[in-house]
Design a protein around this motif. Sequence first.
Motif, PDB file in Angstrom:
ATOM      1  N   ALA A 249      -3.884  -5.899  -1.459  1.00  0.00           N
ATOM      2  CA  ALA A 249      -3.066  -5.335  -0.367  1.00  0.00           C
ATOM      3  C   ALA A 249      -2.593  -3.920  -0.696  1.00  0.00           C
ATOM      4  N   ALA A 250      -2.452  -3.639  -1.986  1.00  0.00           N
ATOM      5  CA  ALA A 250      -2.036  -2.289  -2.402  1.00  0.00           C
ATOM      6  C   ALA A 250      -3.192  -1.298  -2.335  1.00  0.00           C
ATOM      7  N   GLY A 251      -4.395  -1.809  -2.110  1.00  0.00           N
ATOM      8  CA  GLY A 251      -5.566  -0.931  -2.035  1.00  0.00           C
ATOM      9  C   GLY A 251      -6.116  -0.557  -3.401  1.00  0.00           C
ATOM     10  N   ALA A 252      -5.755  -1.340  -4.425  1.00  0.00           N
ATOM     11  CA  ALA A 252      -6.143  -0.968  -5.789  1.00  0.00           C
ATOM     12  C   ALA A 252      -7.651  -0.847  -5.942  1.00  0.00           C
ATOM     13  N   GLY A 253      -8.388  -1.740  -5.297  1.00  0.00           N
ATOM     14  CA  GLY A 253      -9.847  -1.715  -5.399  1.00  0.00           C
ATOM     15  C   GLY A 253     -10.457  -0.458  -4.791  1.00  0.00           C
ATOM     16  N   GLU A 254      -9.678   0.189  -3.908  1.00  0.00           N
ATOM     17  CA  GLU A 254     -10.158   1.435  -3.278  1.00  0.00           C
ATOM     18  C   GLU A 254      -9.677   2.657  -4.045  1.00  0.00           C
ATOM     19  N   GLY A 255      -9.002   2.428  -5.180  1.00  0.00           N
ATOM     20  CA  GLY A 255      -8.618   3.551  -6.033  1.00  0.00           C
ATOM     21  C   GLY A 255      -7.215   4.082  -5.799  1.00  0.00           C
TER      22      GLY A 255
ATOM     23  N   ARG B 213       0.833  -1.205   0.000  1.00  0.00           N
ATOM     24  CA  ARG B 213       0.000   0.000   0.000  1.00  0.00           C
ATOM     25  C   ARG B 213       0.869   1.258   0.000  1.00  0.00           C
ATOM     26  N   GLU B 214       1.949   1.234   0.747  1.00  0.00           N
ATOM     27  CA  GLU B 214       2.862   2.394   0.760  1.00  0.00           C
ATOM     28  C   GLU B 214       3.484   2.607  -0.625  1.00  0.00           C
ATOM     29  N   ALA B 215       3.831   1.506  -1.287  1.00  0.00           N
ATOM     30  CA  ALA B 215       4.421   1.621  -2.631  1.00  0.00           C
ATOM     31  C   ALA B 215       3.408   2.196  -3.612  1.00  0.00           C
ATOM     32  N   ALA B 216       2.150   1.752  -3.474  1.00  0.00           N
ATOM     33  CA  ALA B 216       1.098   2.264  -4.357  1.00  0.00           C
ATOM     34  C   ALA B 216       0.932   3.766  -4.173  1.00  0.00           C
ATOM     35  N   ALA B 217       1.003   4.209  -2.946  1.00  0.00           N
ATOM     36  CA  ALA B 217       0.837   5.645  -2.672  1.00  0.00           C
ATOM     37  C   ALA B 217       2.040   6.448  -3.151  1.00  0.00           C
ATOM     38  N   TYR B 218       3.219   5.860  -3.069  1.00  0.00           N
ATOM     39  CA  TYR B 218       4.466   6.573  -3.378  1.00  0.00           C
ATOM     40  C   TYR B 218       4.620   6.887  -4.867  1.00  0.00           C
ATOM     41  N   GLY B 219       4.289   5.906  -5.695  1.00  0.00           N
ATOM     42  CA  GLY B 219       4.670   6.015  -7.102  1.00  0.00           C
ATOM     43  C   GLY B 219       3.769   6.911  -7.931  1.00  0.00           C
ATOM     44  N   ASP B 220       4.408   7.724  -8.803  1.00  0.00           N
ATOM     45  CA  ASP B 220       3.647   8.356  -9.880  1.00  0.00           C
ATOM     46  C   ASP B 220       3.386   7.291 -10.941  1.00  0.00           C
ATOM     47  N   VAL B 221       4.337   6.361 -11.035  1.00  0.00           N
ATOM     48  CA  VAL B 221       4.194   5.209 -11.915  1.00  0.00           C
ATOM     49  C   VAL B 221       4.482   3.978 -11.064  1.00  0.00           C
ATOM     50  N   ILE B 222       3.832   2.874 -11.427  1.00  0.00           N
ATOM     51  CA  ILE B 222       3.907   1.653 -10.619  1.00  0.00           C
ATOM     52  C   ILE B 222       4.501   0.529 -11.464  1.00  0.00           C
ATOM     53  N   LEU B 223       5.464  -0.179 -10.904  1.00  0.00           N
ATOM     54  CA  LEU B 223       5.934  -1.426 -11.511  1.00  0.00           C
ATOM     55  C   LEU B 223       5.218  -2.570 -10.808  1.00  0.00           C
ATOM     56  N   LEU B 224       4.487  -3.364 -11.575  1.00  0.00           N
ATOM     57  CA  LEU B 224       3.789  -4.529 -11.040  1.00  0.00           C
ATOM     58  C   LEU B 224       4.589  -5.758 -11.445  1.00  0.00           C
ATOM     59  N   ALA B 225       5.260  -6.377 -10.481  1.00  0.00           N
ATOM     60  CA  ALA B 225       6.179  -7.484 -10.783  1.00  0.00           C
ATOM     61  C   ALA B 225       5.953  -8.613  -9.789  1.00  0.00           C
ATOM     62  N   VAL B 226       4.836  -9.300  -9.984  1.00  0.00           N
ATOM     63  CA  VAL B 226       4.496 -10.416  -9.084  1.00  0.00           C
ATOM     64  C   VAL B 226       4.141 -11.659  -9.905  1.00  0.00           C
ATOM     65  N   LEU B 227       4.274 -12.804  -9.258  1.00  0.00           N
ATOM     66  CA  LEU B 227       3.835 -14.036  -9.897  1.00  0.00           C
ATOM     67  C   LEU B 227       2.320 -13.993 -10.061  1.00  0.00           C
ATOM     68  N   ARG B 228       1.827 -14.700 -11.074  1.00  0.00           N
ATOM     69  CA  ARG B 228       0.382 -14.648 -11.359  1.00  0.00           C
ATOM     70  C   ARG B 228      -0.438 -15.098 -10.156  1.00  0.00           C
ATOM     71  N   GLU B 229       0.101 -16.049  -9.390  1.00  0.00           N
ATOM     72  CA  GLU B 229      -0.644 -16.539  -8.225  1.00  0.00           C
ATOM     73  C   GLU B 229      -0.873 -15.428  -7.204  1.00  0.00           C
ATOM     74  N   GLY B 230      -0.016 -14.410  -7.252  1.00  0.00           N
ATOM     75  CA  GLY B 230      -0.104 -13.329  -6.283  1.00  0.00           C
ATOM     76  C   GLY B 230      -0.765 -12.070  -6.814  1.00  0.00           C
ATOM     77  N   LEU B 231      -1.268 -12.116  -8.033  1.00  0.00           N
ATOM     78  CA  LEU B 231      -1.804 -10.884  -8.641  1.00  0.00           C
ATOM     79  C   LEU B 231      -2.934 -10.280  -7.808  1.00  0.00           C
ATOM     80  N   GLU B 232      -3.916 -11.106  -7.501  1.00  0.00           N
ATOM     81  CA  GLU B 232      -5.113 -10.554  -6.853  1.00  0.00           C
ATOM     82  C   GLU B 232      -4.810 -10.115  -5.427  1.00  0.00           C
ATOM     83  N   SER B 233      -4.060 -10.950  -4.678  1.00  0.00           N
ATOM     84  CA  SER B 233      -3.762 -10.568  -3.289  1.00  0.00           C
ATOM     85  C   SER B 233      -2.854  -9.341  -3.228  1.00  0.00           C
ATOM     86  N   THR B 234      -1.957  -9.232  -4.198  1.00  0.00           N
ATOM     87  CA  THR B 234      -1.043  -8.073  -4.214  1.00  0.00           C
ATOM     88  C   THR B 234      -1.817  -6.781  -4.470  1.00  0.00           C
ATOM     89  N   LEU B 235      -2.677  -6.809  -5.473  1.00  0.00           N
ATOM     90  CA  LEU B 235      -3.429  -5.587  -5.780  1.00  0.00           C
ATOM     91  C   LEU B 235      -4.411  -5.250  -4.664  1.00  0.00           C
TER      92      LEU B 235
END
Length: 213
Positions: free
Chosen positions: A76-82, A52-74
């Motif tokens: 945890a980053a708060g992506a669903g909350e915008g 979540r801190e990384a999501a807030a920090y970046g003007d641009v985001i690098l998404l570099a996770v295994l596919r198994e972790g895609l949904e849990s990572t996003l």
Amino acid sequence: MKIGVLGAGRMTEALAGRWIEAGHEVFIGGRTPEKAADLAKSLGAAGAGTLREAAAYGDVILLAVLREGLESTLAAAGAGEGTLAGKTVVDVGNSVDTEDWSQVTWEGRSMAERAAELAPGSHVVKAFNLAFSDVWKTPPVYGGRPLAVPFAGAAEGKSVTRKLIQEVGAAPLDAGDLSQTPHLEAMGCVVIRQLFGGAHLGSTFAFLTPDDA
Ligand SMILES: NC(=O)c1ccc[n+]([C@@H]2O[C@H](COP(=O)([O-])OP(=O)(O)OC[C@H]3O[C@@H](n4cnc5c(N)ncnc54)[C@H](OP(=O)(O)O)[C@@H]3O)[C@@H](O)[C@H]2O)c1
């Protein structure tokens, strides 16, 4: 530019290292905080912490996770909350079942398309998925030319993605919009199968760009 990273693995090590050399400020967010902190320290990143801190920090985001972790990572980053709304998300993921080399999809949608669904308002662009991580650690030269890196996704995210590709010493090659990302991920299946089968670790698709004509 401030780059927030979701994932603290090999692709982050390779790409974030190059972007730090290029002068960007990078914050690494990881599922495992100690791993993110160790990687940040070894790369000389600006910081490390939660997803979540990384999501807030970046003007641009690098998404570099295994596919198994895609949904849990996003999640945890708060992506669903915008938290990623209005930001370019450069997704480097591949989605292959290494048992039978089939492409894993989300009801036919690619990993990048699924990321875009899970991160409303973000501008997802797929890039860098067609070569082994170490390829990105030094300027990749194929046939005497900078490697052409196909990228596809949201129009709003293309300009920054081009810049990030150029900053690793490669040449951007526009492969279309998000609808083309299943094809890039299918190409990833071909590359990964060859690498697992013993092909040279530099193996990739080497395109020429219009500028090479
Ligand atoms: N490695 C390559 O050569 C390469 C090349 C092109 C594309 N890719 C693609 O790029 C993406 C990142 O690859 P990588 O090699 O950097 O991966 P990696 O080193 O194995 O791990 C990247 C991150 O994914 C997280 N992760 C793994 N499984 C997870 C799960 N089930 N739930 C939540 N998080 C999970 C890890 O968390 P922890 O920090 O907790 O371990 C780590 O931070 C993948 O989609 C891969 O297919 C890789």
